[in-house]
Design a protein around this motif. Structure first.
Motif, mmCIF file in Angstrom:
data_model
loop_
_atom_site.group_PDB
_atom_site.id
_atom_site.type_symbol
_atom_site.label_atom_id
_atom_site.label_comp_id
_atom_site.label_asym_id
_atom_site.label_seq_id
_atom_site.Cartn_x
_atom_site.Cartn_y
_atom_site.Cartn_z
ATOM 1 N N HIS A 1 0.853 -1.175 0.000
ATOM 2 C CA HIS A 1 0.000 0.000 0.000
ATOM 3 C C HIS A 1 0.900 1.240 0.000
ATOM 4 O O HIS A 1 1.980 1.239 0.605
ATOM 5 N N PRO A 2 0.502 2.324 -0.691
ATOM 6 C CA PRO A 2 1.340 3.533 -0.719
ATOM 7 C C PRO A 2 1.738 4.045 0.660
ATOM 8 O O PRO A 2 2.845 4.583 0.834
ATOM 9 N N ILE A 3 0.874 3.887 1.661
ATOM 10 C CA ILE A 3 1.232 4.347 3.008
ATOM 11 C C ILE A 3 2.278 3.415 3.619
ATOM 12 O O ILE A 3 3.184 3.860 4.336
ATOM 13 N N GLU B 1 1.280 10.797 -2.037
ATOM 14 C CA GLU B 1 0.928 9.574 -2.764
ATOM 15 C C GLU B 1 -0.554 9.558 -3.164
ATOM 16 O O GLU B 1 -1.389 10.191 -2.543
ATOM 17 N N GLU B 2 -0.853 8.799 -4.202
ATOM 18 C CA GLU B 2 -2.219 8.528 -4.618
ATOM 19 C C GLU B 2 -2.513 7.063 -4.329
ATOM 20 O O GLU B 2 -1.656 6.202 -4.549
ATOM 21 N N TYR B 3 -3.708 6.777 -3.857
ATOM 22 C CA TYR B 3 -4.042 5.386 -3.572
ATOM 23 C C TYR B 3 -5.529 5.151 -3.734
ATOM 24 O O TYR B 3 -6.338 6.088 -3.723
ATOM 25 N N THR B 4 -5.898 3.892 -3.871
ATOM 26 C CA THR B 4 -7.297 3.513 -4.046
ATOM 27 C C THR B 4 -7.965 3.395 -2.679
ATOM 28 O O THR B 4 -7.484 2.642 -1.831
ATOM 29 N N PRO B 5 -9.059 4.113 -2.446
ATOM 30 C CA PRO B 5 -9.743 4.022 -1.140
ATOM 31 C C PRO B 5 -10.187 2.591 -0.850
ATOM 32 O O PRO B 5 -10.542 1.833 -1.758
ATOM 33 N N LEU B 6 -10.182 2.246 0.424
ATOM 34 C CA LEU B 6 -10.551 0.886 0.825
ATOM 35 C C LEU B 6 -11.995 0.545 0.469
ATOM 36 O O LEU B 6 -12.312 -0.625 0.226
ATOM 37 N N THR C 1 -2.892 5.718 10.245
ATOM 38 C CA THR C 1 -2.658 6.706 9.188
ATOM 39 C C THR C 1 -3.613 6.487 8.030
ATOM 40 O O THR C 1 -4.190 7.438 7.490
ATOM 41 N N THR C 2 -3.804 5.243 7.643
ATOM 42 C CA THR C 2 -4.723 4.929 6.546
ATOM 43 C C THR C 2 -6.136 5.377 6.886
ATOM 44 O O THR C 2 -6.856 5.927 6.048
#
Length: 486
Positions: A98-100, A169-174, A123-124
């Protein structure tokens, strides 16, 4: 009724029966499913090492699931019915971190690594919260999201460096990866009541107030009501408490009501403290501000306002506010509803105006009127994540420099949180001036009776009580002066 808990963990459906349902979530993850990335240290909900992400069926944001950080060491599997859970292992996508997780690695936010999974999950959750609002997270918001996490060796500088990297960072929400897409059979079971039988103990999850009242009536004082288990979970871990009958109201959809009823705000029995804080932020901002330091995000995501009331602690952080605000409880029984003012609810230490067959349905909080002033204080050793030594609330009507209809309440200075009528009468109709308040502090010596314990001596508490009264008058005086000049 049925006898199996259904939940999702990292996208996989789990059905749990019998004694395993009474395991804490952290034990189930580690010992039953070998998901050992979730660590356990304090087993009190204090350190955050056991943090996971959880979406509850009725805890929604504009109709969407919201993933919140919670302490897995103090919630039981029985409470996870219908929940969607994501652990540190579930954050990565196949073999891709995961980006985090990557940000913590690049920022050297981990050393021994024991606390790191909890930090990453917290954090997530902070990112998820802002994403649901359509907002970009800030460093301050991420730091606030970590107030329930302790690091013992890395130090917080590299953790904050990692947070800065994560912001880019960019990431896909859970909510796009892990959904509550239950099949038809699962949906049917989730809508039914749940009864779990363990070894000489039982767990009941009703889906209506009527069923809850019937169960309470049947087993009376033997029933322990579970809210977020932020207290019961600790007692189970540290004292080995094993109530014979546990009842969890998380399946009663009506208990999540939050909104306006006439001239009052209504907070239902299952509304968590974070939802309460968010709802009142622009309505009773002083109480919302206090809730920010009530406890960690992990605790506020599980604990409820009604749970804090029903606990009856003399240092319950919400109680001075509820008492001075004139809040009222809606008490439910088989005979219907009755209303009890908060300042009449407590009769002694842990003694409440609540019958063996009654439940607290919710709390009515009057809206602040024009020219009403409110001040709330919590004094503790630490600002974040600490138990209070003394709490104080003041509410009154201000007009032309004079205070009337004054209500004062203290916590931590006696067996219950209570009003100090002697001081209220002395201040009535007098100027909003710190010298006026100072002249009334001598009356506190006959009105409150603090004791000494690990959080402070009785002399310290008495000094605090006096100083908080003076401080409230001084700060309110400054505020009204600033407003009049604007």
């Amino acid at each position: 009724m049925h006898d199996a808990i259904i939940c999702r963990i990292n996208g996989t459906t789990h059905r749990i029966r019998g004694e395993k349902a009474f395991l804490t979530l952290s034990k189930y993850l580690r010992e039953e499913k070998r998901l050992v990335g979730t660590k356990v240290v304090c087993e009190e909900g204090d350190c955050g090492a056991c943090t996971v992400l959880m979406a509850a069926p009725f805890d929604l944001y504009q109709g969407q699931l919201q993933y919140r950080a919670v302490n897995s060491c103090i919630v039981t599997m029985a409470q996870m019915h219908g929940h969607v859970i994501v652990t540190i292992e579930g954050l990565k996508n196949n073999d891709q971190l995961h980006p985090i997780q990557e940000a913590y690695e690049k920022g050297q936010g981990t050393q021994c690594g024991f606390c790191t999974p909890g930090f990453i999950c917290a954090t997530t959750a902070a990112f998820e919260r802002q994403n649901l609002k359509g907002e970009k997270a800030t460093l301050k918001q991420l730091k606030n999201g970590l107030t329930g996490n302790l690091c013992r060796c890395t130090g917080y500088a590299p953790i904050f460096d990692s947070l800065n990297l994560a912001l880019a960072e960019e990431y896909t929400p859970l909510i796009k990866r892990y959904k509550a897409d239950w099949d038809e059979d699962e949906q049917s079971l989730l809508q039914k009541g749940l009864t779990i039988a363990g070894e000489n103990r039982f767990f009941f999850r009703p889906t209506s107030w009527e069923d809850a009242i019937e169960y309470k009536k049947k087993y009376s004082s033997d029933v322990k009501i579970m809210s977020g288990a932020t207290d019961l979970g600790v007692l189970q871990n540290k004292r080995g408490d094993r109530p014979i009958h546990l009842m969890d109201l998380s399946g009663v959809k009506e208990a999540y009501e939050i909104g306006t009823r006439g001239e009052d705000f209504f907070i239902g029995a299952r509304v968590n403290l974070q939802a309460t804080e968010d709802f009142l932020e622009d309505k009773i901002s002083e109480f919302s501000r206090l809730l920010r330091i009530f406890a960690s995000p992990q605790i506020k995501h599980r604990g409820t306002l009604v749970g804090n009331i029903a606990n009856g602690s003399p240092i319950g952080d919400s109680l001075p506010f509820l008492i001075v605000s004139g809040a009222k409880l809606i008490i439910l029984s088989g005979s219907g509803e009755r209303i009890v003012p908060m300042d009449k609810f407590y009769h002694g230490y842990k003694k409440m105006d609540l019958g063996p067959e009654e439940l607290i349905k919710g709390v009515l909080i009057p809206q602040l009127k024009d020219n009403e002033l409110l001040k709330l204080y919590k004094v503790s050793v630490r600002k974040d994540m600490d138990i209070s030594a003394v709490t104080f609330g003041l509410k009154g009507h201000y007009h032309k420099g004079v205070m009337t209809n004054i209500r004062l309440a203290y916590g931590g200075v006696g067996p219950i949180v209570h009003r100090v009528s002697e001081v209220e009468k002395d201040l009535e109709g007098k100027k909003l001036d710190k010298e006026v308040a100072a002249n009334s502090t001598s009356l506190l010596e006959q009105a409150i009776f603090p004791i000494s314990d690990v959080r402070g001596s009785k002399e310290y508490r008495m000094a605090l009580a006096k100083n908080l009264l003076i401080k409230s008058y001084y700060e309110l005086g400054q505020e009204v002066s600033t407003e009049s000049q604007a």
